[in-house]
Design a protein around this motif. Structure first.
Motif, PDB file in Angstrom:
ATOM      1  N   UNK A   1       0.834  -1.208   0.000  1.00  0.00           N
ATOM      2  CA  UNK A   1       0.000   0.000   0.000  1.00  0.00           C
ATOM      3  C   UNK A   1       0.864   1.252   0.000  1.00  0.00           C
ATOM      4  N   UNK A   2       0.669   2.102  -1.006  1.00  0.00           N
ATOM      5  CA  UNK A   2       1.394   3.357  -1.129  1.00  0.00           C
ATOM      6  C   UNK A   2       0.490   4.524  -0.749  1.00  0.00           C
ATOM      7  N   UNK A   3       0.967   5.379   0.137  1.00  0.00           N
ATOM      8  CA  UNK A   3       0.243   6.599   0.464  1.00  0.00           C
ATOM      9  C   UNK A   3       0.450   7.650  -0.617  1.00  0.00           C
ATOM     10  N   UNK A   4      -0.623   8.382  -0.933  1.00  0.00           N
ATOM     11  CA  UNK A   4      -0.586   9.391  -1.998  1.00  0.00           C
ATOM     12  C   UNK A   4      -0.266  10.767  -1.423  1.00  0.00           C
ATOM     13  N   UNK A   5       0.821  11.366  -1.917  1.00  0.00           N
ATOM     14  CA  UNK A   5       1.148  12.744  -1.572  1.00  0.00           C
ATOM     15  C   UNK A   5       0.686  13.617  -2.736  1.00  0.00           C
ATOM     16  N   UNK A   6      -0.467  14.233  -2.586  1.00  0.00           N
ATOM     17  CA  UNK A   6      -1.021  15.094  -3.633  1.00  0.00           C
ATOM     18  C   UNK A   6      -1.037  16.540  -3.187  1.00  0.00           C
ATOM     19  N   UNK A   7      -1.198  17.426  -4.155  1.00  0.00           N
ATOM     20  CA  UNK A   7      -1.227  18.861  -3.835  1.00  0.00           C
ATOM     21  C   UNK A   7      -2.674  19.360  -3.874  1.00  0.00           C
ATOM     22  N   UNK A   8      -2.920  20.476  -3.227  1.00  0.00           N
ATOM     23  CA  UNK A   8      -4.228  21.110  -3.297  1.00  0.00           C
ATOM     24  C   UNK A   8      -4.566  21.420  -4.759  1.00  0.00           C
ATOM     25  N   UNK A   9      -5.722  20.951  -5.214  1.00  0.00           N
ATOM     26  CA  UNK A   9      -6.132  21.160  -6.596  1.00  0.00           C
ATOM     27  C   UNK A   9      -5.401  20.289  -7.591  1.00  0.00           C
TER      28      UNK A   9
ATOM     29  N   UNK B   1     -11.808  15.513   2.958  1.00  0.00           N
ATOM     30  CA  UNK B   1     -10.884  15.360   1.841  1.00  0.00           C
ATOM     31  C   UNK B   1      -9.689  14.513   2.264  1.00  0.00           C
ATOM     32  N   UNK B   2      -9.098  13.857   1.305  1.00  0.00           N
ATOM     33  CA  UNK B   2      -7.838  13.160   1.547  1.00  0.00           C
ATOM     34  C   UNK B   2      -6.752  14.195   1.831  1.00  0.00           C
ATOM     35  N   UNK B   3      -5.699  13.825   2.552  1.00  0.00           N
ATOM     36  CA  UNK B   3      -4.659  14.799   2.871  1.00  0.00           C
ATOM     37  C   UNK B   3      -3.915  15.273   1.624  1.00  0.00           C
ATOM     38  N   UNK B   4      -3.550  16.548   1.615  1.00  0.00           N
ATOM     39  CA  UNK B   4      -2.717  17.127   0.569  1.00  0.00           C
ATOM     40  C   UNK B   4      -1.533  17.809   1.241  1.00  0.00           C
ATOM     41  N   UNK B   5      -0.536  18.167   0.431  1.00  0.00           N
ATOM     42  CA  UNK B   5       0.654  18.830   0.956  1.00  0.00           C
ATOM     43  C   UNK B   5       1.133  19.852  -0.055  1.00  0.00           C
ATOM     44  N   UNK B   6       1.375  21.068   0.419  1.00  0.00           N
ATOM     45  CA  UNK B   6       1.858  22.159  -0.426  1.00  0.00           C
ATOM     46  C   UNK B   6       3.128  22.731   0.187  1.00  0.00           C
ATOM     47  N   UNK B   7       4.189  22.751  -0.615  1.00  0.00           N
ATOM     48  CA  UNK B   7       5.484  23.201  -0.125  1.00  0.00           C
ATOM     49  C   UNK B   7       6.342  22.019   0.292  1.00  0.00           C
ATOM     50  N   UNK B   8       7.665  22.119   0.128  1.00  0.00           N
ATOM     51  CA  UNK B   8       8.556  20.992   0.417  1.00  0.00           C
ATOM     52  C   UNK B   8       8.435  20.454   1.839  1.00  0.00           C
ATOM     53  N   UNK B   9       8.342  21.336   2.824  1.00  0.00           N
ATOM     54  CA  UNK B   9       8.276  20.855   4.205  1.00  0.00           C
ATOM     55  C   UNK B   9       7.002  20.068   4.474  1.00  0.00           C
ATOM     56  N   UNK B  10       5.873  20.555   3.956  1.00  0.00           N
ATOM     57  CA  UNK B  10       4.616  19.835   4.140  1.00  0.00           C
ATOM     58  C   UNK B  10       4.660  18.482   3.423  1.00  0.00           C
TER      59      UNK B  10
END
Length: 431
Positions: A153-161, A175-184
């Motif tokens: 199982x792979x977790x998805x690192x997606x961005x807002x929009x 909503x599923x988690x998103x991450x914006x910016x390198x640190x996030x």
């Protein structure tokens, strides 16, 4: 054990139990080991304290009890989405069902989908948009709490929009988690690792089914991609990248991902670069063909238009990429709606047609080469002493004729040494 449509063998499965150890033997059965045919072979494996293949050697002679049967490694589908409605087709709306169904119910549908794939000979699945539902199911399967295939199982690192975020309507609050910016992005990778993920998924282009999306759109900045891949690799997690566009494929390669999903518009230069880097591709042919057909069962007019724009160029590009040495592996993008679990053999036949491969080369893409793609090549996708006992007994010789690889021809499926589908035909007991 799952039910099988095949009639049970006249003799029961060959097994003997001492304490918790069960050992099986098939002597004189035709065998293909994940790379090449081995002829009539004697294979011995264990269940209980061990789950590995104890020995594999030539048989003294073919056993007439196995006439018409052969043994192959279990298939590996490197790209699925387990959490979809598992009931009769049309029983739930594809987009809304996951949004309106509690996780406790979702996990049961995920298990049903996994077992449907198992019945077709698929012994390992890799879910590429996982969360705690799939992480929990994977642990239950690994621990023998429930019967089914292996689950990575792979977790998805997606961005807002971005591609993943656009599966959820804009006004829907959960909503599923998103991450914006390198640190996030780094933080979300770490959270998935803590939750038990086997890997990370990222999108470098837009997609087809995501609503209001465009396949040509960029997802993530280069700095974000670099952070995701660096953090994942630091934690020992491989990274799979969704990418349709030429730019998306290039940026995925620049970031150092381990596999590319779809790679629809891959160029000759990018194919050679990916091949040199050992990056594999799951082309997911059936799902895009079905969406492009315009059949309303498979999506909106918007999705059909996007898929057609990709498919019209896809086959020639992928054929050329295969000729340049790019390693394609089985990945269906099965979600229970556009592609059903158990459609994996149909995907393989589509791969053989588009890539111009022999049956044997195509079967490698679902076994030994797929195992290497998911970083399990040391134990999965092959039949040899010391490998995991994941195997399929099937009517016919699929490495010579892929048409033999159909669910109705599956006689038995073994995962981690245990017979989970059908029954073994006429083995002998080791005492």
């Amino acid at each position: 054990m799952l039910n099988s449509d095949t009639e049970p063998a006249a003799e029961p499965p060959a097994r003997v139990c001492h304490d918790d150890l069960v050992r099986y033997e098939l002597d004189g059965v035709e065998l293909w080991d994940g790379t090449a045919a081995r002829g009539a072979s004697r294979i011995v494996w264990e269940d209980g304290r061990g789950e590995g293949i104890r020995s594999l050697e030539p048989a003294d002679a073919p056993d007439p009890r196995f006439d018409g049967l052969s043994v192959i490694p279990g298939l590996i589908d490197t790209h699925v989405h387990l959490i979809g409605y598992a009931g009769a087709p049309g029983g739930a709306e594809f987009f809304t069902w996951p949004l309106t169904t509690r996780p406790e119910e979702q996990v049961l549908h995920g298990l049903a989908n996994a077992r449907a794939a198992l019945a077709a000979g698929v012994t390992t699945l890799r879910d590429l948009s996982a969360d705690d539902v799939q992480f929990s199911l994977g642990r239950a399967l690994a621990g023998g709490i429930v019967d089914g295939p292996r689950l990575l199982a792979h977790g998805m690192v997606g961005m807002t929009g971005g591609h993943a975020d656009l599966f959820t309507p804009a006004a829907f609050p959960i909503r599923k988690p998103t991450a914006d910016g390198p640190d996030a992005c780094r933080r979300l990778v770490r959270e998935y690792a803590r939750a038990g993920a086997d890997g990370i998924k990222v999108a470098t282009s837009g997609g087809v089914l995501s609503q209001g999306d465009r396949a040509a759109w960029r997802n993530h900045t280069d700095a974000e991609l670099d952070a995701i891949v660096d953090e994942a690799h630091a934690l020992g997690l491989p990274v799979a990248a969704h990418a349709h566009s030429e730019d998306g494929i290039r940026r995925a390669l620049d970031a150092g991902v381990d596999s590319i999903e779809h790679a629809t518009l891959i160029t000759a230069e990018l194919a050679e670069r990916a091949a040199a880097a050992g990056v594999t591709v799951a082309p997911t042919l059936l799902i895009n063909d079905r969406i492009a057909s315009g059949d309303p069962r498979y999506g909106s007019a918007e999705s059909a238009e996007k898929a057609r724009a990709l498919v019209v160029r896809r086959d020639a590009l992928l054929t050329d990429a295969a000729a340049r040495g790019l390693d394609f592996v089985l990945g269906t993008d099965a979600n229970g709606h556009h592609v059903r679990f158990g459609d994996e053999p149909d995907e393989l036949r589509a791969m053989a047609r588009v890539l111009g491969w022999s049956a044997e080369r195509t079967l490698q893409a679902a076994t030994s080469r797929a195992a290497a793609a998911v970083k399990r090549g040391d134990t999965l996708g092959k039949l040899e002493a010391g490998a995991s006992a994941d195997l399929v007994v099937v009517r016919g010789r699929p490495w010579l004729d892929l048409d033999a690889l159909r669910p109705e021809n599956v006689v038995a499926v073994v995962v981690r040494g245990r017979v989970l589908v059908g029954a073994l035909p006429g083995g002998s007991v080791i005492r």
